[in-house]
Every structure is written in structure tokens, then in C-alpha cells.
Motif scaffolding. Sequence first.
Motif, PDB file in Angstrom:
ATOM      1  N   ILE A 135     126.320 -73.066 -32.161  1.00 52.02           N
ATOM      2  CA  ILE A 135     125.396 -73.552 -31.830  1.00 52.02           C
ATOM      3  C   ILE A 135     124.469 -73.535 -32.895  1.00 52.02           C
ATOM      4  N   SER A 136     123.546 -74.638 -33.257  1.00 53.53           N
ATOM      5  CA  SER A 136     122.612 -74.624 -34.146  1.00 53.53           C
ATOM      6  C   SER A 136     121.346 -73.786 -33.935  1.00 53.53           C
ATOM      7  N   ARG A 137     120.394 -73.409 -35.090  1.00 49.14           N
ATOM      8  CA  ARG A 137     119.349 -72.582 -34.535  1.00 49.14           C
ATOM      9  C   ARG A 137     118.615 -72.888 -33.447  1.00 49.14           C
ATOM     10  N   SER A 138     118.424 -74.235 -33.537  1.00 52.90           N
ATOM     11  CA  SER A 138     117.214 -74.922 -32.537  1.00 52.90           C
ATOM     12  C   SER A 138     118.182 -75.207 -31.184  1.00 52.90           C
ATOM     13  N   ALA A 139     119.533 -75.134 -31.188  1.00 52.91           N
ATOM     14  CA  ALA A 139     120.363 -75.544 -30.143  1.00 52.91           C
ATOM     15  C   ALA A 139     120.361 -77.170 -29.847  1.00 52.91           C
ATOM     16  N   SER A 140     119.973 -77.811 -30.809  1.00 60.51           N
ATOM     17  CA  SER A 140     119.911 -79.033 -31.002  1.00 60.51           C
ATOM     18  C   SER A 140     121.258 -79.658 -31.256  1.00 60.51           C
ATOM     19  N   ASN A 141     122.081 -78.953 -31.756  1.00 59.28           N
ATOM     20  CA  ASN A 141     123.555 -79.324 -32.155  1.00 59.28           C
ATOM     21  C   ASN A 141     124.513 -78.363 -31.666  1.00 59.28           C
ATOM     22  N   THR A 142     125.627 -78.341 -30.891  1.00 55.83           N
ATOM     23  CA  THR A 142     126.797 -77.747 -30.543  1.00 55.83           C
ATOM     24  C   THR A 142     127.980 -78.395 -30.734  1.00 55.83           C
ATOM     25  N   TYR A 143     129.005 -77.474 -30.937  1.00 59.69           N
ATOM     26  CA  TYR A 143     130.269 -78.018 -31.479  1.00 59.69           C
ATOM     27  C   TYR A 143     131.478 -77.184 -30.729  1.00 59.69           C
ATOM     28  N   TYR A 144     132.550 -77.923 -30.202  1.00 61.19           N
ATOM     29  CA  TYR A 144     133.415 -77.199 -29.574  1.00 61.19           C
ATOM     30  C   TYR A 144     135.071 -77.573 -30.195  1.00 61.19           C
ATOM     31  N   ALA A 145     135.743 -76.348 -29.978  1.00 61.99           N
ATOM     32  CA  ALA A 145     137.132 -76.726 -30.368  1.00 61.99           C
ATOM     33  C   ALA A 145     137.633 -77.624 -29.244  1.00 61.99           C
ATOM     34  N   ASP A 146     138.576 -78.464 -29.705  1.00 64.78           N
ATOM     35  CA  ASP A 146     139.198 -79.498 -28.788  1.00 64.78           C
ATOM     36  C   ASP A 146     139.766 -78.672 -27.488  1.00 64.78           C
ATOM     37  N   SER A 147     140.333 -77.488 -27.884  1.00 68.81           N
ATOM     38  CA  SER A 147     141.142 -76.823 -26.721  1.00 68.81           C
ATOM     39  C   SER A 147     140.276 -76.389 -25.629  1.00 68.81           C
ATOM     40  N   VAL A 148     138.826 -76.195 -25.971  1.00 72.93           N
ATOM     41  CA  VAL A 148     137.832 -75.585 -25.029  1.00 72.93           C
ATOM     42  C   VAL A 148     136.871 -76.758 -24.694  1.00 72.93           C
ATOM     43  N   ARG A 149     136.711 -77.705 -25.104  1.00 70.07           N
ATOM     44  CA  ARG A 149     135.853 -78.880 -24.872  1.00 70.07           C
ATOM     45  C   ARG A 149     135.921 -79.346 -23.451  1.00 70.07           C
ATOM     46  N   GLY A 150     134.704 -79.417 -22.736  1.00 72.46           N
ATOM     47  CA  GLY A 150     134.888 -79.649 -21.319  1.00 72.46           C
ATOM     48  C   GLY A 150     135.092 -78.355 -20.340  1.00 72.46           C
ATOM     49  N   ARG A 151     135.299 -77.137 -20.846  1.00 76.84           N
ATOM     50  CA  ARG A 151     135.560 -75.850 -19.890  1.00 76.84           C
ATOM     51  C   ARG A 151     134.452 -75.098 -20.456  1.00 76.84           C
ATOM     52  N   PHE A 152     134.125 -74.975 -21.635  1.00 80.45           N
ATOM     53  CA  PHE A 152     133.357 -73.856 -22.155  1.00 80.45           C
ATOM     54  C   PHE A 152     131.943 -74.630 -22.745  1.00 80.45           C
ATOM     55  N   ASP A 212     120.573 -76.421 -39.378  1.00 81.75           N
ATOM     56  CA  ASP A 212     120.225 -76.750 -38.023  1.00 81.75           C
ATOM     57  C   ASP A 212     121.379 -77.535 -37.561  1.00 81.75           C
ATOM     58  N   TYR A 213     122.477 -77.259 -38.331  1.00 79.27           N
ATOM     59  CA  TYR A 213     123.934 -77.508 -37.723  1.00 79.27           C
ATOM     60  C   TYR A 213     124.739 -76.309 -37.752  1.00 79.27           C
ATOM     61  N   CYS A 214     125.977 -76.377 -37.125  1.00 81.07           N
ATOM     62  CA  CYS A 214     126.809 -75.121 -37.102  1.00 81.07           C
ATOM     63  C   CYS A 214     128.407 -75.519 -37.696  1.00 81.07           C
ATOM     64  N   SER A 215     128.907 -74.737 -37.903  1.00 80.01           N
ATOM     65  CA  SER A 215     130.473 -74.919 -38.168  1.00 80.01           C
ATOM     66  C   SER A 215     131.265 -74.036 -37.480  1.00 80.01           C
ATOM     67  N   LEU A 216     132.623 -74.449 -37.082  1.00 78.32           N
ATOM     68  CA  LEU A 216     133.682 -73.724 -36.443  1.00 78.32           C
ATOM     69  C   LEU A 216     134.487 -73.133 -37.479  1.00 78.32           C
ATOM     70  N   SER A 217     134.092 -73.101 -38.846  1.00 78.54           N
ATOM     71  CA  SER A 217     134.913 -72.444 -39.763  1.00 78.54           C
ATOM     72  C   SER A 217     134.320 -71.129 -40.086  1.00 78.54           C
ATOM     73  N   ALA A 218     135.335 -69.726 -39.748  1.00 76.38           N
ATOM     74  CA  ALA A 218     134.910 -68.584 -40.031  1.00 76.38           C
ATOM     75  C   ALA A 218     134.198 -68.138 -41.372  1.00 76.38           C
ATOM     76  N   TYR A 219     134.591 -68.919 -42.330  1.00 76.26           N
ATOM     77  CA  TYR A 219     134.210 -68.756 -43.855  1.00 76.26           C
ATOM     78  C   TYR A 219     132.823 -68.840 -43.963  1.00 76.26           C
ATOM     79  N   GLN A 220     132.079 -69.631 -42.855  1.00 78.08           N
ATOM     80  CA  GLN A 220     130.699 -69.909 -42.937  1.00 78.08           C
ATOM     81  C   GLN A 220     129.796 -68.902 -42.340  1.00 78.08           C
ATOM     82  N   TYR A 221     130.296 -67.963 -41.803  1.00 73.06           N
ATOM     83  CA  TYR A 221     129.516 -67.013 -41.076  1.00 73.06           C
ATOM     84  C   TYR A 221     129.530 -65.564 -42.029  1.00 73.06           C
ATOM     85  N   ASP A 222     128.306 -64.950 -41.809  1.00 76.48           N
ATOM     86  CA  ASP A 222     128.118 -63.761 -42.623  1.00 76.48           C
ATOM     87  C   ASP A 222     128.160 -62.398 -41.826  1.00 76.48           C
TER      88      ASP A 222
END
Length: 126
Positions: A51-68, A104-114
Motif C-alpha cells: 500500500i502506498s503512503r497515502s493508501a491511493s495505490n494498492t497491489y496484490y499477488a495473483d495468489s491472494v487477489r480477491g481474498r486479501f 506514492d506507489y508501492c512494490s511487491l519486490s522485497a528488495y525495495q524495502y528497508d
Amino acid sequence: QVQLVESGGGLVQPGGSLRLSCAASGFIFDNYPIGWFRQAPGKEREGVACISRSASNTYYADSVRGRFTISRDNNKHTVYLQMNSLKPEDTAVYYCAADYSRSDYCSLSAYQYDNWGQGTQVTVSS
């Protein structure tokens, strides 16, 4: 001290629900995208939702989209992961992480996180 603490994990039957929380302290929480990741035994860590910092953008893995569903309450410095229709393959340690890019975007790549929390175990089993 910058800290992320996950909670809400546990044992649930298939088809059940859990809500995970990620509580942040020690930094300006609403500046940063937050991601949820999971790692099952013998598998690589995978991005689940972010989820982005303002919550304006969210992304989901295909395996959980619609459930999480990921959400955040910047006043409470907390990000949530509502998990419904849980399956045995959702069993893993779940981690939250902060991305210091201030995007104000986000990534599902672990390398992006600190900064990472210690994780909470989710077990889906009958």
C-alpha cells in the motif's frame, strides 16, 4: 528506534479469516509505502500485498487477489492485512516492511524495502 511489529497470526481452518496488524514506531509512518510478505518453509519470501503512503495505490499477488485486503490507518501508525477464504497454501510467516523511498506507489519486490518486522506465523489447517 525504528520498529515494525506484526500481530494477529494464529491457527485457522481452511475458509477462515484472520486480520494481521503491523504497528510502526520510531519514524514518520505516513511517509512510507508498506508491504506484506510471507515465507513458507523451504520457499522464497514472496510479496503478498502493498500500500502506498497515502493508501491511493494498492497491489496484490495473483495468489491472494480477491481474498486479501490491505489497508492503513496513518493516525494509528498501523497497516492491516485482512485475509479471507484462507487456504492451506497461505501457511507461512508473514512480515511487514517499510519502503523508505517515500513514493506514492508501492512494490511487491522485497528488495525495495528497508525495514522489516520479526514476523507472525499464520497456519491454515483443519
